[in-house]
Design a protein around this motif. Structure first.
Motif, PDB file in Angstrom:
ATOM      1  N   VAL A 171      81.669  12.153  63.475  1.00 49.54           N
ATOM      2  CA  VAL A 171      81.341  11.956  65.027  1.00 49.54           C
ATOM      3  C   VAL A 171      82.094  12.840  65.639  1.00 49.54           C
ATOM      4  CG1 VAL A 171      80.597  10.766  67.039  1.00 49.54           C
ATOM      5  CG2 VAL A 171      79.922   9.831  64.851  1.00 49.54           C
ATOM      6  N   ARG A 172      83.301  12.802  65.496  1.00 52.49           N
ATOM      7  CA  ARG A 172      84.428  13.821  65.921  1.00 52.49           C
ATOM      8  C   ARG A 172      84.332  14.930  65.619  1.00 52.49           C
ATOM      9  NH1 ARG A 172      89.954  11.259  64.645  1.00 52.49           N
ATOM     10  NH2 ARG A 172      90.891  13.020  65.579  1.00 52.49           N
ATOM     11  N   VAL A 173      83.701  15.335  64.541  1.00 55.02           N
ATOM     12  CA  VAL A 173      83.588  16.786  64.027  1.00 55.02           C
ATOM     13  C   VAL A 173      82.254  17.425  64.868  1.00 55.02           C
ATOM     14  CG1 VAL A 173      82.811  18.012  62.237  1.00 55.02           C
ATOM     15  CG2 VAL A 173      84.565  16.332  61.732  1.00 55.02           C
ATOM     16  N   ALA A 174      81.388  16.531  65.034  1.00 53.32           N
ATOM     17  CA  ALA A 174      80.256  17.141  65.813  1.00 53.32           C
ATOM     18  C   ALA A 174      80.628  17.271  67.107  1.00 53.32           C
ATOM     19  CB  ALA A 174      79.229  15.872  65.639  1.00 53.32           C
ATOM     20  N   ALA A 175      81.539  16.161  67.843  1.00 50.65           N
ATOM     21  CA  ALA A 175      82.012  16.505  69.252  1.00 50.65           C
ATOM     22  C   ALA A 175      82.774  18.121  69.222  1.00 50.65           C
ATOM     23  CB  ALA A 175      82.648  15.375  69.512  1.00 50.65           C
ATOM     24  N   CYS A 176      83.320  18.490  68.262  1.00 49.62           N
ATOM     25  CA  CYS A 176      83.719  20.012  68.388  1.00 49.62           C
ATOM     26  C   CYS A 176      82.633  21.019  68.331  1.00 49.62           C
ATOM     27  CB  CYS A 176      84.538  20.248  66.770  1.00 49.62           C
ATOM     28  SG  CYS A 176      85.969  19.109  66.870  1.00 49.62           S
ATOM     29  N   PHE A 177      81.445  20.647  68.196  1.00 48.58           N
ATOM     30  CA  PHE A 177      79.961  21.590  68.368  1.00 48.58           C
ATOM     31  C   PHE A 177      79.213  21.023  69.269  1.00 48.58           C
ATOM     32  CE2 PHE A 177      82.317  22.110  64.244  1.00 48.58           C
ATOM     33  CZ  PHE A 177      82.585  23.500  64.463  1.00 48.58           C
ATOM     34  N   PRO A 178      79.572  20.768  70.374  1.00 50.53           N
ATOM     35  CA  PRO A 178      78.532  19.679  71.485  1.00 50.53           C
ATOM     36  C   PRO A 178      77.223  20.454  71.798  1.00 50.53           C
ATOM     37  CG  PRO A 178      80.207  20.679  72.675  1.00 50.53           C
ATOM     38  CD  PRO A 178      80.780  21.098  71.348  1.00 50.53           C
ATOM     39  N   ARG A 179      77.171  21.609  71.513  1.00 49.74           N
ATOM     40  CA  ARG A 179      76.005  22.280  71.898  1.00 49.74           C
ATOM     41  C   ARG A 179      74.712  22.321  70.597  1.00 49.74           C
ATOM     42  NH1 ARG A 179      76.220  27.854  74.668  1.00 49.74           N
ATOM     43  NH2 ARG A 179      77.861  28.013  73.248  1.00 49.74           N
ATOM     44  N   SER A 180      75.291  21.677  69.410  1.00 48.95           N
ATOM     45  CA  SER A 180      74.680  21.770  68.258  1.00 48.95           C
ATOM     46  C   SER A 180      73.983  20.670  68.074  1.00 48.95           C
ATOM     47  CB  SER A 180      75.459  22.082  67.042  1.00 48.95           C
ATOM     48  OG  SER A 180      75.917  23.495  66.995  1.00 48.95           O
ATOM     49  N   LEU A 181      72.496  20.646  67.831  1.00 50.90           N
ATOM     50  CA  LEU A 181      71.629  19.481  67.499  1.00 50.90           C
ATOM     51  C   LEU A 181      72.366  18.814  66.279  1.00 50.90           C
ATOM     52  CD1 LEU A 181      69.152  17.390  67.783  1.00 50.90           C
ATOM     53  CD2 LEU A 181      67.812  19.184  66.641  1.00 50.90           C
ATOM     54  N   HIS A 182      72.610  19.401  65.239  1.00 51.69           N
ATOM     55  CA  HIS A 182      73.284  18.688  63.898  1.00 51.69           C
ATOM     56  C   HIS A 182      74.353  19.656  63.400  1.00 51.69           C
ATOM     57  CE1 HIS A 182      70.606  21.725  61.984  1.00 51.69           C
ATOM     58  NE2 HIS A 182      71.413  21.618  60.879  1.00 51.69           N
ATOM     59  N   VAL A 183      75.073  18.743  62.618  1.00 48.88           N
ATOM     60  CA  VAL A 183      76.023  19.207  61.834  1.00 48.88           C
ATOM     61  C   VAL A 183      76.117  18.603  60.496  1.00 48.88           C
ATOM     62  CG1 VAL A 183      77.380  20.140  63.739  1.00 48.88           C
ATOM     63  CG2 VAL A 183      77.980  18.022  62.595  1.00 48.88           C
ATOM     64  N   GLY A 184      76.333  19.317  59.324  1.00 49.14           N
ATOM     65  CA  GLY A 184      76.666  18.744  58.156  1.00 49.14           C
ATOM     66  C   GLY A 184      78.143  18.411  57.882  1.00 49.14           C
TER      67      GLY A 184
END
Length: 384
Positions: free
Chosen positions: A281-294
């Protein structure tokens, strides 16, 4: 949607969009976009799928690499950047913005972003330009084992698990070196024990940039090492695949096997498992405008530590993996549908279910979602 008609990802997301009541997406083919063709225009919600390395290389001078050849990776990344600029200039609202896609596709930049955010990642060496510099940097750091990765590679392309001590070196990799020195991807993982041959591979890969990380000793079960692919959608890490291997390369396309998530969760224990998901979740927070990350996440042997190996902008193809009865594409379509509801069409509105405070910045005040009427085409936002 920008993708390739007939591609599995495009078909699966289109089906999910229809099932979620969003209508059928229009598809803008990468092969046309890369050649200067039409791009999605204003008032369009834009999902960007993987163009595939072959399509990108075909747009780059000099002549495209042969099928399977590991070459032109930096030029392919530059071509992707130019294409994403054209798509963004079209005026649509991108579900994963170009800056995020490009950062995730550049291992050096992505590692720096994660490290600065306090996300656990393996230690990395400074810029490496060839074999001699790599050996010198390993000796200076006191490291005998590293992973050598092309800066712009994916799917284990060009990755070497390298051990080097004294005058001896060995590398485990899916790279096949042809007699003329060209490098190719091969589905068979092999071992090189000749320093001369390993040096030639590293020097050839270095022309497109390298990222070198300290070897992270992965946990294992049943005699197989493992890592996880975790897809975080709108802040929620619900979809997980365990990838297991008898070699350091866990990518499933290399003949490796899926493991059992329940077994890994039990081996790690509830605290370590939750900490790993929190990191995703912290990784995804590094890309806050992206709907999804793998997120590719590794548990260390002993299960007490974990680290992030890579982040993928196009890492959501997990066939058969369901969370709350939904695959990754249906979960994205539902998150998108929820974000488009009138109460969420406000500047700074958050993704429903987001656990990180990441914001959906593409929602303009007064915008309406017109793709939900029966028979409507998926056009995205329109001013209304």
């Amino acid at each position: 949607m920008v993708g390739e008609p007939g591609d599995r990802r495009v078909a699966m997301f289109a089906a999910a969009a229809v099932a979620a009541g969003l209508g059928t997406p229009d598809v803008f083919a990468w092969r046309d976009v890369l050649r200067g063709g039409p791009v999605p225009g204003p008032g369009t919600i834009v999902r960007i799928d993987s163009p595939g390395a072959t399509g990108l290389r075909g747009s780059c001078p000099p002549a495209p690499a042969e099928p399977g050849e590991i070459a032109g990776l930096a030029a392919a990344h530059a071509a992707l950047a130019a294409a994403l600029d054209r798509i963004a200039a079209g005026g649509g609202t991108l579900l994963n913005p170009p800056a995020d896609i490009l950062t995730m596709g550049d291992k050096r930049r992505c590692h720096a972003v994660l490290s600065a955010a306090g996300v656990p990642v393996p230690e990395a060496l400074p810029a490496i330009t060839g074999w001699d510099g790599l050996r010198a940097a390993m000796r200076a750091a006191g490291w005998a084992r590293v992973f050598v990765k092309p800066a712009y590679g994916s799917s284990a392309s060009g990755v070497l698990a390298l051990t080097a001590t004294g005058t001896r070196a060995s590398a485990i990799t899916s790279v096949e070196r042809a007699p003329d020195g060209r490098l190719y991807n091969n589905l068979r993982v092999r071992r090189y024990d000749s320093e001369t041959e390993i040096a030639a591979i590293v020097d050839r890969l270095a022309a497109d940039g390298l990222h070198v990380e300290r070897w992270f000793p992965k946990a294992g079960l049943g005699g197989r090492t493992l890592d996880l692919r975790v897809v975080v959608i709108a802040g929620h890490p619900g979809h997980v695949v365990v990838r297991t291997s008898r070699t350091p390369m866990t990518n499933l396309h290399l003949g490796n096997a899926r493991g059992d998530v329940a077994d890994v969760r039990a081996a790690a224990g509830p605290r370590a498992w939750q900490a790993a998901l929190d990191t995703c979740v912290r990784v995804a927070a590094c890309f806050p405008r992206s709907l999804h990350v793998g997120v590719d996440l590794m548990f260390a042997a002993g299960w007490r530590r974990h680290a992030v190996a890579e982040v993928n902008a196009f890492g959501d193809l997990l066939p058969g993996v369901l969370a709350d009865g939904r695959d990754t594409y249906r979960a994205q379509a539902d998150a998108l549908r929820q974000a488009m509801l009138p109460s969420f069409a406000q500047p700074g509105a958050t993704w429903r279910g987001a656990q990180t405070g990441a914001t959906w910045r593409g929602a303009e005040a007064g915008a309406t979602w017109r793709g939900v009427e029966a028979g409507a085409t998926w056009r995205g936002w329109a001013e209304g």
